[in-house]
Design an enzyme around this catalytic site. Sequence first.
Site, short mmCIF file in Angstrom:
data_model
loop_
_atom_site.label_atom_id
_atom_site.label_comp_id
_atom_site.label_asym_id
_atom_site.label_seq_id
_atom_site.Cartn_x
_atom_site.Cartn_y
_atom_site.Cartn_z
N PRO A 92 55.80 37.17 43.18
CG PRO A 92 56.98 37.27 45.18
CD PRO A 92 56.42 38.13 44.11
CG LEU A 97 52.85 40.21 47.08
CD1 LEU A 97 54.27 40.16 46.54
CD2 LEU A 97 52.66 41.48 47.93
CB SER A 100 44.65 34.70 41.48
OG SER A 100 43.94 35.42 42.44
CB ALA A 101 43.36 40.00 41.10
CB ALA A 102 48.17 40.38 38.58
CG ASP A 145 43.40 40.66 45.63
OD1 ASP A 145 43.33 41.41 46.60
OD2 ASP A 145 43.94 39.54 45.67
O1 PMV Z 1 46.03 37.11 49.71
P1 PMV Z 1 45.39 37.92 48.67
O2 PMV Z 1 46.32 38.65 47.80
O3 PMV Z 1 44.41 37.13 47.84
O4 PMV Z 1 44.54 39.07 49.42
C1 PMV Z 1 43.36 38.72 50.09
C2 PMV Z 1 42.71 39.90 50.77
C3 PMV Z 1 41.53 39.49 51.65
O5 PMV Z 1 41.02 40.69 52.27
C4 PMV Z 1 41.97 38.55 52.75
C5 PMV Z 1 40.41 38.82 50.86
C6 PMV Z 1 39.65 39.76 49.93
O6 PMV Z 1 38.97 39.24 49.03
O7 PMV Z 1 39.66 40.99 50.13
#
Ligand code: PMV
Length: 314
Positions: A92, A97, A100-102, A145
């Site tokens: 999702p 999860l 965007s990094a994936a 991420d």
């Molecule tokens: O919501 P996500 O999957 O982008 O995770 C963010 C994690 C944070 O600690 C809130 C931000 C970060 O860059 O580490």
Amino acid sequence: MTNPISGRGRGQGKTILFGEHAVVYGCPALACALDRGAVATVTAAEHRPLRISHPHGVIDDSPELQTALDALFAVFDARADQWSIDITIDIPVGVGLGSSAAMAVAVARALADAMDLDGEDTSQRIARAAAASEAAVHGTPSGIDQTAAMGEGLFLFQRPADGEAPRITPLKSAPSSWVIARVAPPSSTANMVAGVAALHHAQPQLCDKLFEAIADLTHRGARALTDHRLDEVGQLMNLNQGLLNALGTSTPRLEEACQRARDAGALGAKLTGAGGGGCIIALAAPDHISSIVQALEPMGDVFNAGLPPGQERP
Ligand code: PMV
């Protein structure tokens, strides 16, 4: 006719077990790569609009995505508008999860594949490209991420405040059962991080104490998980959730989902990722996976049940 130059790459999603948000301020976080994420194909061609398919539909090209891709391609001395890019995501999107990094790691790997690059230098370039793309989307990402997206398994991550390279410590989880559920609509990571920054600006000393407490419970959680003290892991997850709520990143719906999971036999439950919506993660007591799934299903999609986070599907 010669085949067009093309390449393919994969990046993984992630779940944060302890320490989100505090990790942006130099504290450690414990995270795990998921066995799913994104697959990208790039083909040197006339540019055509980017389309990304994912479990809930299709994401069309947007200026924000283009900025992220431009930043990524620039690290390879290439231009995004000279390639066609197809991405399929099987997690999702925008719910904590690491989609965007994936995606960024998948595209960077596909580009390295198309350019026939490999070796240590190339991994570093892929990491830099993913970091550039994440910075374009999220502002001040910690880097956790993209570390997971490169496929680190379970790991402790800490980015020193002085801008030095992050410290990444791979760990081995004891056998355990987890449930991840998407119980609320997506939120913007950049907005959630900005909200915590505003609170930190208003109350620096108090927020630093909360971050210190989160750092402490993250270290304890990592030790308890590797030593198979699962009751303690659950207790620490509940404490982490309380502190995330104090930082303004929880919502009534996320709180309700965590409580439902605990009432149904979770040893602990918390939001995972930036919060404000999205997913919770629960550590199941033995034999309680199906009761936790049943308790959460009316609130949304149970995304991953039973597998230790990061464990490969058979
Ligand atoms: O919501 P996500 O999957 O982008 O995770 C963010 C994690 C944070 O600690 C809130 C931000 C970060 O860059 O580490």
